[in-house]
Design an enzyme around this catalytic site. Structure first.
Site, PDB file in Angstrom:
ATOM      1  N   GLU A 181      -5.287  -8.608   0.425  1.00 21.85           N
ATOM      2  CA  GLU A 181      -6.229  -8.255   1.485  1.00 21.85           C
ATOM      3  C   GLU A 181      -7.609  -8.035   0.883  1.00 21.85           C
ATOM      4  O   GLU A 181      -7.746  -7.424  -0.174  1.00 21.85           O
ATOM      5  CB  GLU A 181      -5.810  -6.965   2.204  1.00 21.85           C
ATOM      6  CG  GLU A 181      -4.492  -7.040   2.942  1.00 21.85           C
ATOM      7  CD  GLU A 181      -4.120  -5.725   3.622  1.00 21.85           C
ATOM      8  OE1 GLU A 181      -5.020  -4.856   3.787  1.00 21.85           O
ATOM      9  OE2 GLU A 181      -2.942  -5.548   3.974  1.00 21.85           O
ATOM     10  N   GLU A 215       0.807  -1.223   0.000  1.00 22.26           N
ATOM     11  CA  GLU A 215       0.000   0.000   0.000  1.00 22.26           C
ATOM     12  C   GLU A 215       0.844   1.279   0.000  1.00 22.26           C
ATOM     13  O   GLU A 215       0.563   2.235   0.732  1.00 22.26           O
ATOM     14  CB  GLU A 215      -0.977  -0.003   1.177  1.00 22.26           C
ATOM     15  CG  GLU A 215      -2.045  -1.073   1.051  1.00 22.26           C
ATOM     16  CD  GLU A 215      -3.118  -1.026   2.123  1.00 22.26           C
ATOM     17  OE1 GLU A 215      -2.953  -0.282   3.120  1.00 22.26           O
ATOM     18  OE2 GLU A 215      -4.129  -1.730   1.982  1.00 22.26           O
TER      19      GLU A 215
END
Length: 414
Positions: free
Chosen positions: A319, A188
């Site tokens: 995720e 991320e």
């Protein structure tokens, strides 16, 4: 003719065309087949990635230390893989060696061994070392600082050197581990705007630097030798956003043939899946967030499939998840969400790992389904896991995306 083509395109993208969407024939490259072996997986989240005041601690965010029972429970629940996010900051020495603290590396290895003993495919990464979270206390608290690297090439070079040394050490520690151990370069990476920041206006500067970093990480892993010369490596795009990845990720050049996988995340729409501001999802919902249509999720998966999987390049969701609902009348929408998206992912040969942060409370951030120490279900974890795993595993020809669509719960709201 143009009108007819347009109408046909709309029909293909509509919910009524779910059957047509799912009849895509997934690629069958060796790499995609390996990705499929990951199935529905599980994250040991808020554990080795937890950090405070510039240093990571396994129990820093409230979860107890994981045990062999943890991973045995994960495997027994039906998960096929586990992602162990690791934050390394606070355990890395000074330049130029950037030596990783032995105790921290040993604990990572211990967890990897436990997961392998349970029969799981394992992913480890560099996690919260990256600057960008909106709640970061101060700029520069994280050594992987994308805005600083874009602004100053000397900073960029220093970060790339540290990435090289960190991945060389990780690679050498696990050089003899088989292909069941996957390395994921980064997590991320962003500027704090979660995809809506300066990346939209800087002419692609942040994307270019992230692509450089991914290349450096892949090169370092391969240089570590042993099994790393052909190990599968997960490579993320900007903030792991699927569409920003499709648009801007440049896959690193790699001496190993077809051993890179594209790593993305999805909690879409966040107002439903993450914050629980909205409690229903799908075509039967009333209390819904924008982007709650099934077609929105299918469209995103199709873009990933067509860009990568169709060409033999694996994609996985490192995720995904949706938080537990406070109301028994809302929880069926969460379970329907799991069943629908997991079936849609399976149809496109895209595995996914559920984000479990250990929090079993209902509402915002309540992603917990399995106790991180005992491996036992918490809250209504078993019900949630069964919705995910059973939908992925169901190979009955009568179990289709349309049949799942037809089981959507009815809203109790007027």
């Amino acid at each position: 003719m143009k009108k007819l083509v347009f109408l046909f395109s709309v029909m293909l993208f509509s919910i009524s065309s779910c059957e047509a969407q799912q009849k895509q024939r997934p690629a069958t490259s060796e790499a995609v087949q390996f990705a499929m072996s990951m199935g529905i997986g599980w994250n040991l989240g808020n554990q080795m990635d937890a950090h405070y005041n510039g240093c990571s601690y396994e129990e820093g965010w409230g979860n107890k230390a994981a045990t062999q029972q943890t991973f045995n429970g994960v495997a027994k629940a039906g998960f096929k893989s586990v992602r162990i996010p690791v934050t390394w900051m606070g355990h890395i020495g000074n330049a130029p060696a950037y030596t990783i603290e032995k105790g921290w590396m040993d604990r990572v290895a211990e967890l990897v061994d436990m997961a392998h003993n349970a029969g799981l495919v394992v992913i480890i990464n560099i996690h919260h070392d990256g600057f960008g979270a909106a709640d970061t206390p101060s700029k520069g608290a994280h050594w992987i600082d994308l805005p600083a690297a874009v602004a100053d090439e000397e900073v960029n070079l220093r970060i790339k050197q540290e990435l090289t040394m960190v991945w060389l050490q990780i690679g050498k520690r696990f050089a003899n581990y088989g292909e069941w151990l996957v390395f994921e370069t980064l997590n991320e990476i962003q500027d704090g705007g979660w995809g809506g920041g300066a990346n939209r206006t800087d002419g692609g500067a942040q994307y270019r630097v992230l692509n450089e970093w991914n290349q450096v990480c892949v090169d370092a892993i391969r240089a570590a030798g042993g099994e790393n010369t052909h190990r599968y490596i997960g490579v993320p795009g900007y903030v792991c956003n699927p569409d920003l990845t499709v648009e801007n990720l440049v896959l690193p050049t790699d001496e190993a043939e077809n051993r890179l996988m594209v790593a993305v995340h999805s909690y879409d729409p966040w107002a439903f899946a993450g914050s629980a501001e909205k409690n229903e999802w799908g075509h039967t919902g009333i209390d819904v967030a924008p982007g709650s249509e099934e077609s929105a999720y299918v469209g995103m998966l199709n873009r990933l499939y067509n860009m990568y999987v169709r060409r033999g390049v694996p994609v996985y969701f490192g995720e995904f998840g949706a938080v537990r609902r406070a109301s028994a009348t809302d929880e069926p929408f969460r379970l329907y969400y799991f069943r629908y998206i997991c079936k849609a992912m399976r149809d496109r040969s895209i595995p996914a790992l559920y984000w479990d942060n250990g929090n079993s409370k209902a509402g915002n951030d309540g992603f917990g389904v399995i106790d991180h120490r005992t491996g036992k279900y918490i809250g209504n974890g078993e019900q949630a896991v069964r919705a995910m795993v059973d939908s992925w595993e169901n190979t009955d020809p009568n179990y289709t995306l349309q049949s799942v669509y037809n089981t959507a719960p009815q809203s109790s709201r007027k």
